[in-house]
Enzyme design. Sequence first.
Site, mmCIF file in Angstrom:
data_model
loop_
_atom_site.group_PDB
_atom_site.id
_atom_site.type_symbol
_atom_site.label_atom_id
_atom_site.label_comp_id
_atom_site.label_asym_id
_atom_site.label_seq_id
_atom_site.Cartn_x
_atom_site.Cartn_y
_atom_site.Cartn_z
ATOM 1 N N ARG A 83 41.194 47.122 82.488
ATOM 2 C CA ARG A 83 42.229 46.273 81.905
ATOM 3 C C ARG A 83 43.056 45.615 82.997
ATOM 4 N NH1 ARG A 83 44.894 49.849 76.915
ATOM 5 N NH2 ARG A 83 42.930 50.331 75.858
ATOM 6 N N SER A 106 43.055 46.552 73.744
ATOM 7 C CA SER A 106 43.656 47.331 72.661
ATOM 8 C C SER A 106 45.033 46.774 72.303
ATOM 9 C CB SER A 106 43.713 48.816 73.046
ATOM 10 O OG SER A 106 44.062 49.622 71.952
ATOM 11 N N ASP A 154 46.135 47.794 65.622
ATOM 12 C CA ASP A 154 46.308 47.073 66.874
ATOM 13 C C ASP A 154 45.235 45.998 66.992
ATOM 14 O OD1 ASP A 154 44.240 48.861 67.198
ATOM 15 O OD2 ASP A 154 44.715 49.348 69.266
ATOM 16 N N GLU A 157 43.821 61.697 68.333
ATOM 17 C CA GLU A 157 44.703 61.640 69.485
ATOM 18 C C GLU A 157 46.130 61.330 69.043
ATOM 19 O OE1 GLU A 157 42.305 60.077 73.234
ATOM 20 O OE2 GLU A 157 42.626 58.491 71.772
#
Length: 541
Positions: A46, A148, A300, A387
């Site tokens: 990223r 994301s 998202d 998570e």
Amino acid sequence: MHERAGTPATESDLIDVEALVRAYYERRPDASVPGQRVAFGTSGHRGSSLATAFNEGHILAITQAICEYRAGQGITGPLFIGSDTHALSAPAQTTALDVLVANGVRVLVDEFDDYVPTPALSHAILSWNNDPERRAEGEADGIVITPSHNPPQDGGFKYNPPHGGPADSEATSWIANRANELIADGLKGVNQAEPSAVETYDFRGRYVEDLANIIDFDAIRRAGIRIGADPLGGASVSYWAAIRDRYELDLTVVNERVDPRWSFMTLDWDGKIRMDPSSANAMASVVARAGEFDILTGNDADADRHGIVTPDGGLMNPNHYLAVAIEYLFGHREGWRKDASIGKTLVSSSMIDRVAAGLGRHLWEVPVGFKWFVPGLIDGSVGFGGEESAGASFLRFDGSVWTTDKDGILLCLLAAEIRAVTGESPSKLYADLVERYGDPAYERTDAPATPAQKQALGRLDGDAVRATELAGEEITAKLSHAPGNGAAVGGLKVATEHAWFAARPSGTEDVYKIYAESFRGPEHLAQVQAEAQRIVTDALG
């Protein structure tokens, strides 16, 4: 907390899309500069083109490295590729296609030139590989282009091997190292060609049709559950309309806008635009409509995360919803193995531990990263993996694998099923759990750390902790390896009977993250947090 957190974005908050894309093509990464090197975190590479961290040179090199990696692994089937709505995603996909085709890779792109959520890509890989006839043509893998929930100026690039989930550290390290070699050598080893030989695949249609094998739509429809879905300008925007139409639901897509600047968002806690459906600040405009629906949801940009809003509780803490989802699923999925475990990351709430104990189910605690759940989801030995950052997936009705990557769409639909079947909102069900198991206070904070300290923390052994007490309680565990699979956690977790903290170095900033929880209230939590820094500093010497 930024003074404008939770307020609408203004023109000064928005990115210049043209400048961002121009920088993608014009800036050349230098592999000798740490910030410009390819680096895979838990969810791929990223960065922003404006920081020369996500540019054409990076994508050329990463894609060539993936081609060489899959060839070395004997992966000869098709590669599924899809991208989200970030401004850098489309240029990156075009670059990647040039390299894939030049390397003779059979590529499948979306049939309708639509955005592709992460779970839809994972679903496609598994659908191919679980079909004997298709698998005979070679195992499939995939690339999903997304950062994301990251801000609009960022890009992301992630490789999913044939198991359909995030690549493991061995694979990502090889790909990153090879990509950096190619960049350092001026990209001389990169093959490029016009992407003429690409095939198409109906990601959306196949994913939506198959949802009937994992969600009880009949119950949702019978109960007349009013669902509001906000894609937050992300890749799930047309998926929600397709789900509504296919299953005849009372479902409203509350925001159908796609804008690479995300001008309709409210600012996150730090004043940045961030599409985080678990953030009350980023979700402020969504939460304001809570009273209009029985269940209101957010996703998202790549739809691997979920946000659940209820009329009686507002935006649910991700840990709270995971606990509710686990208790519900393990009581309503008769086709799952009786010994199927509950998977959680070691920084998720201990409420999940108590729910697991109440269900009589084995708790499988692993390091941070959804990749750890992949083997258990594939063989059915893990019924649910989740998570604390609002990412999870679970098994089909018959106990077989659904996705091996996080599925935010699925978890949002599950909230509607829970409401329909139980007659209660997930918020009310969490209040019931609190009555049974206690009310934990949970928070994540950051503490300053030098690069050397971060490296040392990542290699720390639990035996280095000399303290015997934490916030007035005897320490019962000092963990540098996860109990579930023995894998290194890249940090430290210290636990007592009623509290715990975990410390992990940040991959992007000179801080380390402290996750902490106490079943003895907010004041005790603050004491745990304060002592956590002292214990970590002492352990680092």
